[in-house]
Write an enzyme that holds these catalytic residues in place. Sequence first.
Site, mmCIF file in Angstrom:
data_model
loop_
_atom_site.group_PDB
_atom_site.id
_atom_site.type_symbol
_atom_site.label_atom_id
_atom_site.label_comp_id
_atom_site.label_asym_id
_atom_site.label_seq_id
_atom_site.Cartn_x
_atom_site.Cartn_y
_atom_site.Cartn_z
ATOM 1 N N ARG A 80 0.836 -1.191 0.000
ATOM 2 C CA ARG A 80 0.000 0.000 0.000
ATOM 3 C C ARG A 80 0.879 1.251 0.000
ATOM 4 O O ARG A 80 1.934 1.278 0.620
ATOM 5 C CB ARG A 80 -0.934 0.011 1.217
ATOM 6 N N TYR A 227 -1.605 -3.312 -6.785
ATOM 7 C CA TYR A 227 -1.432 -4.030 -5.521
ATOM 8 C C TYR A 227 -2.756 -4.108 -4.743
ATOM 9 O O TYR A 227 -3.494 -3.110 -4.659
ATOM 10 C CB TYR A 227 -0.346 -3.356 -4.661
ATOM 11 N N LYS A 236 -9.906 -2.295 1.726
ATOM 12 C CA LYS A 236 -9.581 -1.188 2.622
ATOM 13 C C LYS A 236 -10.363 0.069 2.236
ATOM 14 O O LYS A 236 -10.788 0.834 3.092
ATOM 15 C CB LYS A 236 -8.068 -0.939 2.633
ATOM 16 N N HIS A 256 -10.434 -2.653 11.499
ATOM 17 C CA HIS A 256 -9.375 -3.519 10.963
ATOM 18 C C HIS A 256 -9.171 -4.666 11.947
ATOM 19 O O HIS A 256 -8.189 -4.695 12.696
ATOM 20 C CB HIS A 256 -8.100 -2.673 10.818
ATOM 21 N N SER A 278 -1.277 -3.929 10.262
ATOM 22 C CA SER A 278 -0.974 -4.777 9.115
ATOM 23 C C SER A 278 0.273 -5.617 9.390
ATOM 24 O O SER A 278 1.263 -5.120 9.926
ATOM 25 C CB SER A 278 -0.740 -3.904 7.882
ATOM 26 N N CYS A 280 0.781 -7.980 11.515
ATOM 27 C CA CYS A 280 1.087 -8.178 12.939
ATOM 28 C C CYS A 280 0.322 -9.340 13.559
ATOM 29 O O CYS A 280 0.302 -9.472 14.783
ATOM 30 C CB CYS A 280 0.813 -6.898 13.718
ATOM 31 N N ASP A 303 -9.482 -9.930 8.727
ATOM 32 C CA ASP A 303 -8.927 -8.594 8.456
ATOM 33 C C ASP A 303 -9.890 -7.451 8.773
ATOM 34 O O ASP A 303 -9.453 -6.405 9.224
ATOM 35 C CB ASP A 303 -8.503 -8.512 6.985
ATOM 36 N N ARG A 394 1.699 -12.349 -0.848
ATOM 37 C CA ARG A 394 0.386 -12.680 -0.281
ATOM 38 C C ARG A 394 -0.275 -13.846 -1.000
ATOM 39 O O ARG A 394 0.036 -14.137 -2.147
ATOM 40 C CB ARG A 394 -0.536 -11.465 -0.384
#
Length: 628
Positions: A80, A227, A236, A256, A278, A280, A303, A394
């Site tokens: 991002r 992306y 998002k 989130h 993010s 984590c 998420d 990912r």
Amino acid sequence: MVAGGWTINGVEPNGVPSHVMEWIQHWAEICQPTDIHIMDGSDEEDQMLKKMMVEQGVLIPLTKYQNCYLARTDPKDVARTEARTVISTKNKIDTHPVTDTYSGKLGHWISPEDLDKKIQSLFPGCMNGRTMYVIPFSMGPVGSQLSRIGIEITDSAYVSVCMRIMTRVGRQVLNVLGDSPFVKGVHSVGAPLKPGEHSALWPCNPDKVLIAHKPETSEIISFGSGYGGNSLLGKKCLALRLGSSIARKEGWLAEHMLISGVTMPNGQKKYITAAFPSCCGKTNLAMLQPKLPGYKVTVVGDDIAWLHPDENGQLRAINPENGFFGVAPGTNFQSNPYAMASIFKDTIFSNVALTPDGGVWWEGMGPKPKSCIDWRGKPWRASSSTPAAHPNSRFCTPLVNCPVLDPAWEDPHGVPVSAIFFGGRRPSGVPLIYQAISWEHGVFMGAAVKSEATAAAEFKGKQIMHDPFSMRPFFGYNFGDYLRHWLSIGKLLKNPPPIFMVNWFRRGHDGGLLWPGFGDNIRVLEWALNRSAGQLPASGRCVGWVPTHDGLDIHGLEESPDMEALLATPTRFWREEAAEIRQYFKSEIGDSLPTEMWRQLDKLDKRIEVFSDYNVEEDEYHSYEPIG
Ligand code: GTP
Ligand code: SPV
Ligand code: MN
């Protein structure tokens, strides 16, 4: 058959509502694509798009698995781009809490006029030589009262097939939409083609990236990046940035957060939500394989959570998504066996390494292959000094692949939430777990979340950054108002769920992690759920309620963890931390900060002095040297 001269799938666009057609035509006239394809969401369409991308070299089939593909992005388009992500409101104060000493750290504001100028400079002709895909999608189960419908226009077939995994896509969405308004998302990779010109394998336009949101008109404009977080506009952009703004107006929360069910040995089941920044640990906690006997964890989402207080004052959560867009590195059969059981069919990987047998590999997956092709498409050997997979590589996988998907994952009313967790990567000072003293204190804890920067966004090094509620990159409106909204939601709840802070990433004197993490995190969840049920004593400290020295079940761990070091609340550290939070609140939130947050900070200051005899670990803070 045609809209303003464009052929649509070569067929009559039956059943496409007229307000949708008008909007498509408007953007087609600006972007000038070669043709238009309205997605129906079918398997045939999915296979057709994948086959086309394989022929173009955009997707590489992974012959070792079933219906799996690899995409390699441009090396400049791997995460991002927070600095180029903006919110546009008439008044700056509706986006960013301070306008006089504006830093942009809690939301980049742009005026509607300036945004329009940018759009006018970027979009005309941007889809030349490309197909415009139109993706009707639902965030949340199709037709649920809690769901939201969006339509994304994009010139990327990759985005189209990933959206079909991450959201519910297709004609049934348009049927439910009828003539109602929808969230309008426009995306272009920003790489038009001249006649006869060939496209790059990963077209993008890194110097001109713009990810813009207009909460006042429910519009998203995304340019220059393919992306995930920049281009899959349901995620998002809609579910968090526009979502948080819609939620505020309607009296709920868009967060989130993961959502999981935890079934305890006595058969009782509780749902939890957890917000970690993010990269984590949300995906990992969401589907953890418990290392304590008798427990089972089932996943609703990894998420994003939409949280609604219901008519009985119970907080309920739905996952608006339909897939996982999970971090690959570190995922293996020990750390996250259920992710591994999910991702080897119907998955699109990005920026992982390709093994000679048509499989994938990444750092932390298992033994290094002797050789492979790295994420840049270059030969790689086990002795190479660069990573084979990008740290933010990912997997994009449908939720239904997960063997521990919760039976209520699509419940249109959502699941009841019994506990809320915050967390982050804190190498020192922050205990493994502690509990807020009240809802208001919990909101303060969320506001004060900090974490080491990760590869999910473009930051340099391992600096510890503020990431309040793990939402810093995702706030859709003024963070001061967001805090006020959280405080007011607490008042709507009959028994507000207890709030906890966790930290799997504390390090010892030798720089090593003090806590095994992953499946052993169930030991921490167990403590929290027993606390929620009022069944455990705890030790009052400056930060809140901390487990007593034998509060956590650590039986059966291979190595006995240093619980004292894991739970310590060094006075010196907390004095500095509280002072730093004060400074942050003052400079970044200023007059927008609710007075309740100042009150909570004053109380923390007081508790730090009252409990200052808990300073045995004081020198821990100073001996820590960040590693790597
Ligand atoms: P986003 O998808 O970016 O929002 O991230 P996420 O919060 O879902 O993070 P994820 O679960 O994918 O974890 C990111 C990284 O942290 C991976 O490399 C994991 O292996 C690592 N990780 C997750 N949980 C733990 C843990 O309990 N301990 C340790 N040491 N590492 C963890
Ligand atoms: C994150 O960065 O928090 C993600 C990945 O979950 S993305 O969807 O790209 O934002
Ligand atoms: Mn995320």
